[in-house]
Write a protein that holds these residues in place. Structure first.
Motif: not given
Length: 225
Positions: A37, A40, A168, A172, A175, A178-179
């Motif tokens: 989190t 990201a 996505n 964004t 996203w 985060a991956v």
């Protein structure tokens, strides 16, 4: 079949040992929750809710079209200000972008004189300034081209490029980040947990027991992986 059974039961043993290791268990929970989190949200590379104002000295249809083309979520609704307020407002940090439409702008555009339009940018907000300048130029150019095609009756292009993004669709940044964060943490933990399993065997004195059991090195390694 026997090899798969050995790997399974050794894997169950490793999971039981892992669940009793509170430090490693906390590391795994942190790596796939808070760490992802924070990564990201801290590397945002997109324009969001940028403050913008417009100085409309032309008061024409084209200037109104340009003002109404800056839409959320990238920009806040443009606020109209006077020319004398540009410098004080930007020094106060009230606006990141100010668009100054000069007098007779529409008339000069229709006459083909290529008039200049000024976009003032607060460069202290580096990410938004860099991205927003490009977006502003693109939006203004699109509105001018669309206005000329409609006012002069010029035919529009018969082919339009419509880009559709499957994953996505709003592009964004969080996203994608985060991956990548999940992949990085999986790679890191795969090394840490496998190494910790070997260290745990040595600490408990069970490494020799594994080596004398009817197990192959492949079975021992796969159970720990």
């Amino acid at each position: 079949m026997r090899k798969a059974s050995n790997i399974f039961w050794l894997g169950v043993k490793e999971l039981r040992s892992f669940l009793h290791d509170l430090v490693l268990l906390g590391l795994v929970v942190y790596a796939f929750s808070l760490a992802v989190t924070m990564q990201a949200r801290s590397f945002s590379q997109e324009l969001h809710n940028a403050s913008i104002a417009i100085v409309d000295e032309d008061r024409s249809e084209l200037s109104r079209r340009i003002a109404h083309a800056f839409l959320p979520p990238m920009f806040q609704p443009p606020q109209e200000i006077a020319e004398r307020d540009i410098v004080p407002m930007m020094n106060m940090g009230r606006y990141t972008f100010v668009i100054d439409v000069p007098p007779n702008f529409q008339r000069d555009v229709q006459a083909g004189r290529r008039p200049g339009l000024q976009v003032d940018v607060d460069a202290t907000a580096m990410v938004q300034a860099g991205l927003g300048s490009g977006y502003a130029q693109q939006i203004i150019s699109t509105e001018i081209a669309d206005f000329l095609s409609r006012s002069e009756g010029a035919p529009l292009s018969s082919v339009n490029l419509d880009v559709r993004i499957a994953f996505n669709p709003n592009i964004t940044t969080a996203w994608f980040t985060a991956v990548m964060g999940i992949i990085n943490n999986v790679t890191m933990l795969a090394i840490i947990l496998a190494g910790a399993a070997i260290v745990r065997e040595r600490e408990h004195g069970t490494m020799d027991h594994l080596l004398v059991m009817p197990l192959t090195p492949f079975e021992i390694a796969m159970s720990k992986v």
